[in-house]
Every structure is written in C-alpha cells, then in structure tokens.
Enzyme design. Structure first.
Site, short mmCIF file in Angstrom:
data_model
loop_
_atom_site.label_atom_id
_atom_site.label_comp_id
_atom_site.label_asym_id
_atom_site.label_seq_id
_atom_site.Cartn_x
_atom_site.Cartn_y
_atom_site.Cartn_z
CB ALA A 68 -0.92 0.02 1.23
CE1 TYR B 199 -3.70 4.55 2.93
CE2 TYR B 199 -5.02 5.29 4.79
CZ TYR B 199 -4.23 4.33 4.19
OH TYR B 199 -3.97 3.14 4.83
#
Length: 284
Positions: A61, A126
């Site tokens: 990620a 995000y």
C-alpha cells in the site's frame, strides 16, 4: 499439507509481522516491492501462476496520507488498481485474497464505532484509494476477505508509536493531536488475528483493532506514563493547526460484527499490547 501463502508488501510493518507469525503454520512466500510490483498486472499474473498459493495477503500500500493527497495517480495505482490485479489473478488460480484496508474509508462523523453495516465515506485521497481497492476486489471475486485495521504500530515501522520513543530518548517535547480519535493496533496482534481469519473465518469484512480508542495526545500520555517519563512535555495540538495537505477523520473507532458473530474475543486493550511492543524493541 501446509497452506501456501503469498504475502505482498512484505517489506512493510504488517507484512513482516505476518511473515514472522505465519512461518510456523504456513509455507510463506514473503514478497517485497522489489520482488513484486502489484501495479504491474503481467508481473502479478506471472508470480501467482508460478507460486500457485492457496492464499494471498495483500499488505502492499501507499499509506502516507499526505503523499496520497499530493499524488492521487500513484495512490490509486497502488491502493486501488494493484488489489484489482491481485484479485483477478487470484480468481484465475482459485486462491483466496485478503485485502488489507483502513479505518480511513470512513469520514469520522458517526460518533460511535463503525461496523461493516456502515457505508464508507472517505474524506481524503488515501481513504478514497483504499475504498476503491476494496471495490476492485469485490468486483473480481465472489469470495474475499477485507480487513480494516487502524493506527498500526510495531517494531521496524515508521509510526507515531515509534516516533514517541525517539523523542523521549532525545529528551525532546512531543506534539500530539487532541482531536483525532482512533484505535491503535499492534502489528503482531493484527497478524495473529489475520491468521485466524484465514484459517477459521468465513469470507467477509473484518474490523480488526486492539481494544480502546484514544486521541494521539492520550496515546502519548499513556506511553510516557508506562515509561515513567512524565518529565517529557507533551504539547496538545489540533489537526487543523498542522497545515497538512490531507484532512483526517475525527473519530474512527471500529467494531467487528463478524468476529462477534463467530464468538471470537476482541483483541486486548492497546495499552497492554504497547507493553509487549516495548519488550519487543528491548525497552522493558
């Protein structure tokens, strides 16, 4: 026969913890970004065809919230398209996929812990990119595991829990946010629960954090108390005063209805876990 498990993003905090905790149970193939770029669909297909795992756990990620806000294309490439590539590859070989998501898929305005029945509504890029990753997995697979943790801390990671220790060692004051509340989560506790989900749990969405919620200021106060270092000043600051590119949700405590339905005990309170973290890094 031991279950063959591929862990992507194994160079990160959670990926390392999963590789360490899973090694005694599984045939673990821990892949760092250098080993596999999940943004490359051909590389993903080749790696999974070659390894033929039963389970893939995606820890890869882009988790720097402000970087995601500044670089949305990169954020979506890693956090959204990458999980989609993995999910489609898993579908082709019949592997299960565990996608690690985040509490930041929620807007923080509920005023109570979020459950899997709450509709996600991220307020920064995000969170948007991680939610898009969840959706990509759900579109590609009938069976999926989505795990939403929060505020992960542990050995070898760059996070507020370790930054506090550096500041204390340097006898520096700590600036800590008073108006962002969430549930700190010890990487090893999270890893052990993910292992249980893989081995015993049905597909679905799991919220996994240590017990309790606190602001970053309350977190810092507890750490200096545990270490007996109340001589270190802690300055309370508000989120908006920091001028960061990305807004943060105000309160994202999580509750796992699926774990409760299974009769699983919640993870221990985060201060207890932090004591074990201190032992892990050789401080207590």
């Amino acid at each position: 026969m031991r279950r063959k498990v591929v862990i992507t993003g194994a160079g990160g905090l959670l990926g390392r913890a999963l590789a360490e905790c899973g090694a005694s149970r599984w045939d673990v193939h821990a892949l760092t970004h250098a080993d596999l770029d999940i943004c490359d669909p051909a590389a993903v297909n080749e790696a999974l065809e070659r390894l033929r795992p039963q389970v893939v756990i995606n820890c890869a990620a882009l988790s720097n919230v402000d970087q995601c806000q500044r670089e949305p294309d990169r954020a979506f490439a890693v956090n959204a398209h990458g999980p989609g590539h993995l999910a489609r590859a898993c579908g082709r070989i019949g592997a299960d996929l565990v996608q690690i998501s985040t509490d930041y898929v929620f807007d923080g305005r509920k005023g109570a812990p979020y459950t899997l029945t709450d509709v996600p509504h991220p307020i920064n890029l995000y969170g948007e990119s991680k939610l898009a990753g969840e959706q990509a997995v759900r579109r590609a697979l009938d069976r999926f595991y989505i795990v939403r943790p929060a505020r992960i801390f542990g050995r070898g990671g760059r996070n507020f829990a370790t930054k506090i220790l550096d500041l204390i060692a340097a006898r520096q004051p700590i600036r800590a946010i008073v108006d962002e509340v969430g549930s700190p989560t010890y990487a090893r506790d999270l890893a052990e629960r993910i292992i249980r989900i893989v081995e015993e749990g049905p597909p679905g969405i799991y919220h996994v954090t240590n017990g309790g919620a606190c602001s970053w200021y309350e977190f810092a106060c507890e750490v200096v108390r545990l270490l007996g270092r109340q001589d270190i000043p802690i300055e309370p600051v508000r989120s908006d005063d920091l001028g960061r590119p990305a807004p943060r949700p105000a309160a994202t405590a999580l509750r796992c209805l699926l774990s409760e339905d299974l009769g699983w005990s919640p993870l221990r309170p985060w201060p207890e876990a932090y004591v074990d973290f201190l032992k892990e890094v050789g401080i207590r």
